[in-house]
Scaffold this active site. Structure first.
Site, short mmCIF file in Angstrom:
data_model
loop_
_atom_site.label_atom_id
_atom_site.label_comp_id
_atom_site.label_asym_id
_atom_site.label_seq_id
_atom_site.Cartn_x
_atom_site.Cartn_y
_atom_site.Cartn_z
N ASP A 67 0.88 -1.35 0.00
CA ASP A 67 0.07 -0.07 -0.12
C ASP A 67 0.93 1.25 -0.15
O ASP A 67 2.17 1.25 0.18
CB ASP A 67 -0.83 0.01 1.24
CG ASP A 67 -0.12 -0.25 2.62
OD1 ASP A 67 0.93 -0.43 2.52
OD2 ASP A 67 -0.92 -0.80 3.37
N HIS A 138 -7.50 -4.67 10.03
CA HIS A 138 -7.09 -4.38 8.72
C HIS A 138 -5.85 -5.18 8.29
O HIS A 138 -4.85 -5.24 9.07
CB HIS A 138 -6.97 -2.79 8.22
CG HIS A 138 -5.84 -2.23 8.78
ND1 HIS A 138 -5.88 -0.84 9.49
CD2 HIS A 138 -4.60 -2.45 8.81
CE1 HIS A 138 -4.81 -0.40 9.59
NE2 HIS A 138 -3.85 -1.34 9.08
N GLU A 143 -9.43 -1.78 5.13
CA GLU A 143 -10.42 -1.30 6.40
C GLU A 143 -11.61 -2.37 6.51
O GLU A 143 -11.97 -2.81 5.55
CB GLU A 143 -10.66 0.29 6.53
CG GLU A 143 -9.44 0.95 6.56
CD GLU A 143 -8.88 1.25 7.60
OE1 GLU A 143 -8.74 0.15 8.54
OE2 GLU A 143 -7.81 2.32 7.90
C1 GLP Z 1 -0.31 0.02 8.82
C2 GLP Z 1 -0.09 -0.68 7.38
C3 GLP Z 1 -0.42 -2.13 7.56
C4 GLP Z 1 0.26 -2.57 8.86
C5 GLP Z 1 -0.58 -2.17 9.95
C6 GLP Z 1 -0.15 -2.41 11.54
O1 GLP Z 1 -1.01 1.02 8.44
N1 GLP Z 1 -0.79 -0.29 6.20
O2 GLP Z 1 0.35 -3.09 6.39
O3 GLP Z 1 -0.15 -4.07 8.97
O4 GLP Z 1 -0.92 -0.64 9.62
O5 GLP Z 1 1.11 -1.56 11.71
P1 GLP Z 1 1.96 -1.82 12.78
O6 GLP Z 1 2.75 -3.14 12.54
O7 GLP Z 1 2.91 -0.66 12.62
O8 GLP Z 1 1.21 -2.01 14.03
#
Ligand code: GLP
Length: 265
Positions: A67, A138, A143
């Site tokens: 993304d 997500h 979402e």
């Molecule tokens: C982000 C990304 C995701 C990720 C998630 C969790 O915004 N778009 O790919 O898995 O949120 O993030 P984190 O690993 O920092 O908790």
């Protein structure tokens, strides 16, 4: 789905990295799906260690990011272009030309999404997709209520996701409101999925993903539909799993040919 519960966040990275390493060893020009966020950092650290010691060569490996934010210049430090460059491409010694990130700065965003889907297809699809999970369930930026048939597209970030990601920006208002993300169907097309989660804050999302109903209210539950999905979590992230003891038992009794505990280097 295989659920692997390990004692520490570092061990989560080591076990998941072993899966990726196996794919790269089998196929030196493997196609990886790479995720941003803090969860997969331990995987990249372990892969970088293996690359530095000459055990793994990423020079021919191709990659597609999940993304990207819409509206950030590509060289903004928090654009996923920059993040993937600094946390994955450089430490692993990948060739930047072989690593793709959706173009959130494109003038024609729907076109950029179509191009991205085509590029993944032209590369022969993703061999191993690395994933984290958001506290709201997500994956990528899909979402809650994202369609299970979705492809790469523009999404509006949930207010909770913007708040979660505000820590990376100077002010919460600087977090973009929109993103481009691979869809759930795009993610499910990968031949193998490896999702990692660490910490108590992810425990609820992990339980809903693994043991809850398959529902677009928890996009991570789409993994239940994939024939080769591995979820690697630490004890804190596993703390709400009803069948935790069963997952431990299963992992302890894996036949040799299914083992990938990273002890091979
Ligand atoms: C982000 C990304 C995701 C990720 C998630 C969790 O915004 N778009 O790919 O898995 O949120 O993030 P984190 O690993 O920092 O908790």
């Amino acid at each position: 789905m295989q659920v692997v519960i390990v004692p520490t966040p570092e061990e989560v990275g080591r076990i998941a990295a072993a899966k990726v390493a196996m794919a790269v060893r089998t196929r030196p020009d493997a196609v990886l799906g790479v995720a941003t966020g803090s969860s997969p950092l331990a995987i990249y650290r372990e892969l970088a260690r293996r690359a530095e010691t000459g055990q793994l060569d990423f020079s021919r490996v191709r990659a597609f990011a999940l993304d990207e934010y819409v509206g950030l210049p590509l060289d903004h430090p928090q654009s996923y272009h920059s993040v993937i460059r600094h946390e994955v491409v450089e430490p692993l010694g990948m060739r930047p030309a072989l690593v793709h990130v959706p173009d959130g700065a494109a003038a024609d965003l729907p076109r950029a999404c179509e191009d991205y889907e085509r590029a993944i297809r032209d590369a022969g699809g993703v061999d191993v997709q690395i994933l984290g999970i958001g506290a709201n369930g997500h994956i990528g930026f899909n979402e809650p209520t994202s369609s299970f048939a979705s492809r790469t597209r523009i999404k509006t970030l949930a207010p909770t996701t913007r708040a979660d990601n505000a820590r990376f920006f100077e002010s919460p208002d600087d977090v973009p409101t929109h993103c481009l993300t691979q869809g759930l169907a795009t993610i499910l097309d990968a031949r193998q999925l490896v999702l990692v989660a660490q910490g108590e804050a992810k425990a609820e999302a992990v339980a809903r993903m693994v043991e809850g109903p398959v529902s677009s209210m928890c996009p991570g539950s789409a993994l239940q539909l994939h024939p080769d999905a591995t979820v690697v979590v630490d004890e804190a992230a596993a703390s709400r799993l009803e069948l935790a003891d069963y997952y431990r038992y299963t992992y302890d009794h894996l036949p040799d040919w299914q083992r990938y505990d990273g002890r091979d280097g």
